[in-house]
Design an enzyme around this catalytic site. Sequence first.
Site: not given
Length: 482
Positions: A195, A261, A352, A362, A373
Amino acid sequence: MKFVPLSLGGLVLVSGATLVGSGNRPGGSNTPMPQTNNVSRVYEQYCSKCHGDKGQGGGAGTQSLLKVEKFHQDFDRKYFLAIKDGVADAGMEAFGKTLTDQEVWGQVVHIRELQRDALRAETKPKQSDGIYDARDHDYKVETVLEGNGLKVPWAIDWLPDGRMLVTNRPGQLFLVWQGGVTSVEDLPKSVQLGQGGLMDVAVHPNYAKNGWIYLSLTDPAKTGRAGMTKIVRGKIAGSKWTETQTIFENDQSTYNSSQVHFGSRIVFDGKGHVFFSTGERGNGALAQQLDKPNGKIYRVNEDGSIPKDNPFVGKGGIEAVWSYGHRNPQGLAVDRDGNLWDTEHGPRGGDELNLIKPASNYGWPLVAFSINYNDSADWVPWPSSDQNISLPVYRWLPSIGACGLDSLRGNKMFAKWRGDLVAGGLSGQNVDRIRVKNGKFVESEVLIRDLGRVREVTVGPDGAIYVALNDPDKIIRLVENK
């Protein structure tokens, strides 16, 4: 067996098959539960008899759960309490005697997935002859750019002369103007690691005077195939990148081979600071550690130095950290009032929208609106009394793969949406308009869906809403139909 409807604030559940537990569960009995906390299997075995395999109801007069009004986030806790505590007078037993809180929440997520699947057509944006009909504004969708070397376009911004900048995750930066596309040469080195790659581009708000352009990228490790998010700035001379300066980078010991991520959005607050995000790189525990770079939102001065009023200065951690406990923040925006917002991915469920405050936690991976998953349940979304955790203003349940975020200025288009947020989703293939007032969620509306994976959402100088799509790779915009 008698089936009795339960009404709880508009929510209807019923008692059907009795859930019974094993000795290692609260209130266990002699009959074992399934030897797994597989969410779908628990629903199928113990809930579908009354509520239907898809939540459609019908068993002994059970009402359908598949209604738009029941899809609202205000029903999250109502569903949870109804399943956990039951309602004795209505004949619904307390499933909390045989399921953990995490497993009870897993059933809420499963119900939300059933609702999503059933209501997708009903909540699809309305259009006729290419004109979309939304609250307060009609608009049309136009193609701005496709082909021309686009490959996983990741971010969009503009120079003062109107030229558009577009990043490709594999490592290209394009200058786009009417009738032409040029690839910028001599970019800082990046590595496409899953990613990761070349990600955000952000033009300094005072570019006309200083010429700075900021990039986020996956910096390749000095040895091995590994990387970590890095922020640089530089200038464009003709079609060449020049004068590179490092704004933020991590120690080589933090570089890893994880392909997930990276976070990586960049925004300016107009007060001399740059905010940027990093994901937890697949290691959630590190998001809670202030001496680790993973899962954080950072604030630095525009030259990369550390502001003296950052919340963790002198406290032993990374002094650039502004907030922590993030999973993968791929949307970041400053609104008209100067508030900082992020959107970030949950696992399966629970993306979120957060109002970002300094020093705030958070919650990832301590609390989440998600399941795994693999269909197992490990979280509840609400912190315990001893956890100082900030909850999202809005959550997407199920997940949309939140990516891209901006605030509508309403000065050239979409005046009645001034101050609203626009957020994108990769897996949801959606752009949503979200209204928040005094820090509280007011409403949301789907503007587009199923045109492609939404990687970026940003408001252009012309007031239109620009969207970078992946699969197909193209740039589109939403233009008010006046």
